[in-house]
Design an enzyme around this catalytic site. Structure first.
Site, short mmCIF file in Angstrom:
data_model
loop_
_atom_site.label_atom_id
_atom_site.label_comp_id
_atom_site.label_asym_id
_atom_site.label_seq_id
_atom_site.Cartn_x
_atom_site.Cartn_y
_atom_site.Cartn_z
N TYR D 133 0.78 -1.49 -0.07
CA TYR D 133 0.05 0.11 -0.21
C TYR D 133 0.84 1.18 0.05
O TYR D 133 1.58 1.61 1.09
CB TYR D 133 -0.92 -0.05 1.21
CG TYR D 133 -2.05 0.85 1.55
CD1 TYR D 133 -2.29 1.82 0.34
CD2 TYR D 133 -3.01 0.81 2.42
CE1 TYR D 133 -3.28 2.84 0.76
CE2 TYR D 133 -3.86 1.50 2.54
CZ TYR D 133 -3.98 2.86 1.74
OH TYR D 133 -5.26 3.51 1.92
N LYS D 161 -1.31 -1.41 -4.11
CA LYS D 161 -2.24 -0.27 -4.30
C LYS D 161 -1.52 0.85 -4.20
O LYS D 161 -0.98 1.55 -3.40
CB LYS D 161 -3.24 -0.44 -3.24
CG LYS D 161 -4.32 0.77 -3.25
CD LYS D 161 -4.83 1.08 -2.02
CE LYS D 161 -6.04 2.18 -2.29
NZ LYS D 161 -6.12 3.40 -1.46
#
Lengths: 303, 303, 303, 303
Positions: D133, D161
Site C-alpha cells: 500500500y 495499491k
C-alpha cells in the site's frame, strides 16, 4: 502563434571560455527545427536559466531567433522571483524576437493564490503574450489549477506550461479552458502521450533536446489517434530518460545530474561541443558519461 | 567593517506612484542609525528584494548609503538563483557604497552541498566581501552547517546570516569558526538573546525596523552579561512580533502578512509614509491594521 | 510524580531470538537509575516503539517498572495514529505500573489543530496522566504551541515532550504555562542546556541511554545556575551525539543509523548484549561500529 | 482471488453510541456488492482505520465478510507503523475471512528503500497474501517504484495499491511486472480511466463508496476499449469528487472534510444512518452538508 506540437526547452551550451557557446547553440537549434519541433523555448529550466546572467540569457535568445529564422516561434523563459523582476527581464524580449514569454509564479516569497493571480494580471500588461509556468519542484510554490483557470478566463496568459507532475490538475485545467485561447503544454518527458490524450496541446520535454524526432513522432501519432504508436515511442523515450538518473547523487545534485546528462547526450550526437554546465553545477564523471552513452546506444531513436 | 550588533534588514517603502519612496527610506534609515544600529542591510527578505527590479534595488542602496553617511556600514543583499546572477547583481554594489554583499545559496535549482560550496568559492572572487545567507524557508535549499564551516575555513565569506531556525546548527558553526574572521549573525526575532548567548556576533531582525532601540538594548544587555535584561527585552519583542500573524491567511500569503505588518508599524511610528507592499503582495485590511496598532500600543518599546 | 530532571527514552534491546532481551533491558534500566536519571520513558521513538508489537511494548514496560523498583517513575509511550488506538494501547499501562502515558498527536490522518486538541481532550479521560508528545519529524503533524498551551490550560495533559526542534515555540509554551501543573520536557540532545535555561523542566534525550551521567550533570549544573559547567557538558555530549551520523545513508535509513549507533554504544559500555535493532531496520556494518567506538573513546563522559 | 475491477475502500459507519454501526456497514456492503464491485477493502484510509481500535477493525471485517457472503473477496487493510505491528494486526485476519491484507510501508520511522523491501519480505511469511500500500500523503514515506518492482519479482506481495499520485511511477511498475502474478490497483478517484489505460488491473476509489456503479461502468468501459464512455464517466465522477473540498479548512482538517463528505453522501443515499466520523475528526456543518447534497444532486450517477 499557435502553441502546440513539440517545443523543447533548449539547453544552453557553455564554451571552454565559460561563456555562451553560440555556435553550438545555433547548431542545436538547427537540428531541433530540422527534426520537426514546433517552437523553441529558450530560457527554461533545462536551459539552466536560473544560473545565467541577463546578457547570456538574451544572447541565447538571439542565437535561437536567428537559427529559427522564422520557421518556428521562439519562446523566452523568465525565471524570476517577483513581478517587477519578470517585467524587467521580459522587457527586451520582443525586440530580440521572442514570440512570447514563459513566466514562473513568484517564488522565494510565499504568495497566496490570489497574489499569484495578481502577478499574472500585471504581466498581462507587458508587450508579449505570456505563458504561465508551473514548476513547483523548482519554485516550491504551486500554480494551483484554479488559478490557471482564472488566468485563462481573464485572458492574462495564452497558455500554461505544466511541469507540476499533477496530471489530474492538468486535466481539470484542460477541461475548464476548452474554447478559450489558452494552450496547455505538458513538461512531462514520461507521460507525454497520456497528457496529449487528455487534451494537452503540446509538449515541452527537456529530453526533447536529445531526441526531438522521437517526441515529434509521439506527438503526431497521438494527434492521428494512433495510440499504439504513441505509446511505443513513449516507452522508448521513457527508457532513454533514464540518463537523468545515472549521476551519483552523493556527489552531484539532481539538476547537475539531469542537465549534465542532456548535454553529454548532445555532445554524443555531435550537436554541441562540450557537456559543460553552468556554475556551480558539477560535471558528470567518466563512469557516468559512459552510462549515458550506453542508454543512448540502446534507446536513442534514429531519425 | 565589523559584523556585530543589530543590523536590521531594511524595509523598502513604496510610494503612491508605485516606485521607491526615497524620502521614506531615508527617514527610516536615519531613525535606525539614530537608535543605535550597527549597520543597515538593504536588499534582504524583509526589504521585499525578491520583488524589486535591479534599478529599484540599487536606488534603495544609494538612499541607505547616503543616509548612513559613513556612520554605519551598509550591506547589500543579493537574492539570486544562481552564481552568475549573484555576480551580476553584486557588480555595481561597491561603487554604490556597499560594504559587503549578502548572498543566498543557489535556489530554484537543486544543488548538492559541494555545489553550494563551489558557488561561494566563485563569489569570493568578487569585489566585495560576502556574507552567506541561509534562509531555507525561502530558498528551499539549506546552507548546511558543514558547508558554512567550510566557507569560513576557506575564507570564501566573512560571515553567515543564519535565518534557518536551526539553533543547534548555528551553535555548531559558531564553535567551529571560533578564531576565524567569520561572523555569525542570527536572523531570529524571537531567539536573539539565546543566539547571542550561544556566541552569535550580531542580529538581523526584520522586526528591528520597527523597534531598533529594543534590539539594541537587548544586544547590549547580552554583551554586558545581563541576561535578565536581555530576556526581558526579548520577551517584549516576541510579543510585539505577533504583528506578523494578524493577517488573515485565507486572504493573503505569509510574506504579505508579515511585511505588510512591518510597514504598517513604520507608518504608525511616522517613519515611512505608506504601508504599501510591492506587487503582487496584497495589503492588510483595516481590521488587520488595527490589530497591528493594538500590539504596538501594548508592546512597542519607548526609546 | 514530578516531571523534571533527565528522563531517557529507553532503548529496547533485542535478543538473538528476535524477542525482547529482558535481561539487557533490566541491566540498562539499572544503570540509568544508578546514574541519576529522574524517570524512565519506555515506549518512545528511541525505544523503536513504532516497530514493536503490543506484547513486546508491555513486556518492556514490565521490565522497566521492576528495575525502577519505585525509585523513579516509568512513563509509557503510546505512538499511535488515532485517538481510539491511543486509548487501547494505554489501557493496560496503569496496571503494569506506568506513572503516565506519553501520547503523540494523531498522524497518518491530517488533523486540524482543533482536532488535535480534541484528541487530547479524549485522552484526558483515561486512567493515567498524559504527556503530549510533539515529534513532527516522525508524525509529520505539528503539535502547535497554541494547542499545547490550550492543552495545559484545559488540564488535558500534565506535560509536553517537545521534540519539534522549535526552541522559539517551546519558549512560548514555557511562558504561557507558568503556574500551571504542566511540565515542558525537551527532546533535544544538543540544545538541552539552552532549553533548561529557557525554562524547560526536564530533558528526554535519546543519547541519555548512552551517557546518562553526562545529562544528569548538565541538568544539575543548569539548575544550580552554573552555566559554564552546563555548556561544557553540552559541548561534549554534542560531539558524542555525532554517533547518529556515522551510518552510510545510501545503505540504511536515518532511524536505523541513529538507533543502531545508540545500541552499539550500549554494547560497548556493556549495558546490553546486542546492537540488534527491530525489523526492518538494517544493522550498522563494522566500519560504522568502529566509528561509533572512536567517538565513544573520545567523548564518552566517565561517571 | 483476482485483484481487478472496482474494490472500494469501505467507509466505517459510526453509531450514535460511538461504536461501529454494524447494520449500516452491512447495508453499505450489500449495496456495493449489488452494484457490481469486485471486492471490498475494509481497513483502508477511507475506512478511518488509523482512528479505529483493533476490535472495531476486526468487527468491521466480520460484517463485510458476512455481507460479501463469498460473492467477492474482502481485503483487510493494516495501517501500522512497523513490521511486527503489521504481523500482529494481520494475524487474526485469515480466521475472520479476509482474502488478503493490504499493508503500508513502515512509517513514523524513516526507512531506507532497502528496509522497506525487507519489511515486505517479512510480511510475505504471514498467512495471507499481501498487497503493498503506497500512500505517501499519509505515511510520508514513499514506496519507490523500484521497490514495488523488487517486491513483485521476489514474490513478496500479490499486488500494489498505488495512492501515490505518481502516474509515471505506476506506469513503470505496470510495465516491469508484466507477466508476474502482481496486480496494480490505483487509488485515484480522478485518473482511474487513465490508470486503467496504462495497464492498472483495478481501482480502489474512496468515492467508490458513494457511486460504485459509476466506477464499475467506468471500469467496464475501459476494459471494453470504449474510451469515450470511460472518459465520460470519469468526468462526471471527478465533478462528484468535488465533495471532498466543500469543508472549510480553517475549521476541519482535510481527512475530516473528505471522509465526512463521503459519509454525508452515504446518508443522503440512505446507505448508512449517520455521517459521524471517528474521534478526533470534526463533523461537517450544515452549510457544508448542503454543499455535498448539491453536488450529489448534480453529479451522482443513477444505477
Amino acid at each position: 502563434m499557435t502553441l502546440s506540437g513539440v517545443i523543447p526547452p533548449v539547453c544552453t551550451p557553455r564554451g571552454a571560455d565559460g561563456a555562451l557557446d553560440r555556435a553550438s547553440l545555433s547548431r542545436l537549434c538547427h537540428h531541433l527545427v530540422n527534426e520537426g519541433v514546433s517552437g523553441l523555448f529558450v530560457g527554461g529550466s533545462s536551459g539552466e536559466t536560473a544560473l545565467l546572467d541577463a546578457s547570456t540569457r538574451l544572447a541565447a535568445l538571439d542565437v535561437a531567433v536567428e537559427a529559427a529564422a522564422g520557421r518556428v516561434p521562439v519562446l523566452y523563459g523568465v525565471i524570476e522571483t517577483g513581478t517587477a523582476r519578470v517585467l524587467e527581464a521580459a522587457r527586451p524580449a520582443a525586440a530580440h524576437g521572442a514570440a512570447a514569454i514563459v513566466a514562473t509564479v513568484p517564488f522565494y516569497v510565499a504568495p497566496h493564490p490570489a497574489e499569484v493571480l495578481a502577478h499574472f494580471e500585471v504581466l498581462a500588461g507587458g508587450e508579449l503574450p505570456v505563458v504561465a509556468y508551473d514548476i513547483p519542484s523548482a519554485t516550491h510554490v504551486r500554480l494551483e489549477p484554479s488559478v490557471s483557470i482564472a488566468i485563462a478566463r481573464e485572458g492574462y496568459a495564452v497558455g500554461l506550461k505544466d511541469s507540476s507532475g499533477d496530471l489530474a490538475g492538468m486535466r481539470t485545467v484542460v477541461e475548464a479552458v476548452r474554447g478559450l485561447p489558452f494552450a496547455v503544454l505538458t513538461g512531462s518527458e514520461v507521460l507525454a502521450d497520456v497528457a496529449l490524450e487528455l487534451g494537452a496541446d503540446g509538449i515541452v520535454p527537456g529530453l526533447g533536446n536529445v531526441d526531438p524526432a522521437g517526441y515529434v513522432r509521439l506527438y503526431e501519432a497521438a494527434r492521428a489517434g494512433d495510440r499504439a504508436a504513441a505509446t511505443a515511442e513513449q516507452a522508448r523515450l521513457t527508457r532513454l530518460f533514464g540518463i537523468v538518473d545515472v549521476a551519483d547523487r552523493t556527489r552531484v545534485g539532481f539538476t547537475a545530474g539531469a542537465l549534465g546528462a542532456f548535454k553529454e547526450a548532445l555532445v554524443y550526437r555531435g550537436w554541441i561541443d562540450s557537456p559543460s554546465t553552468w556554475p556551480p553545477l558539477a560535471p558528470l564523471d567518466d563512469v557516468e558519461k559512459k552510462a549515458v552513452h550506453a542508454l543512448l546506444e540502446q534507446y536513442l531513436g534514429r531519425s
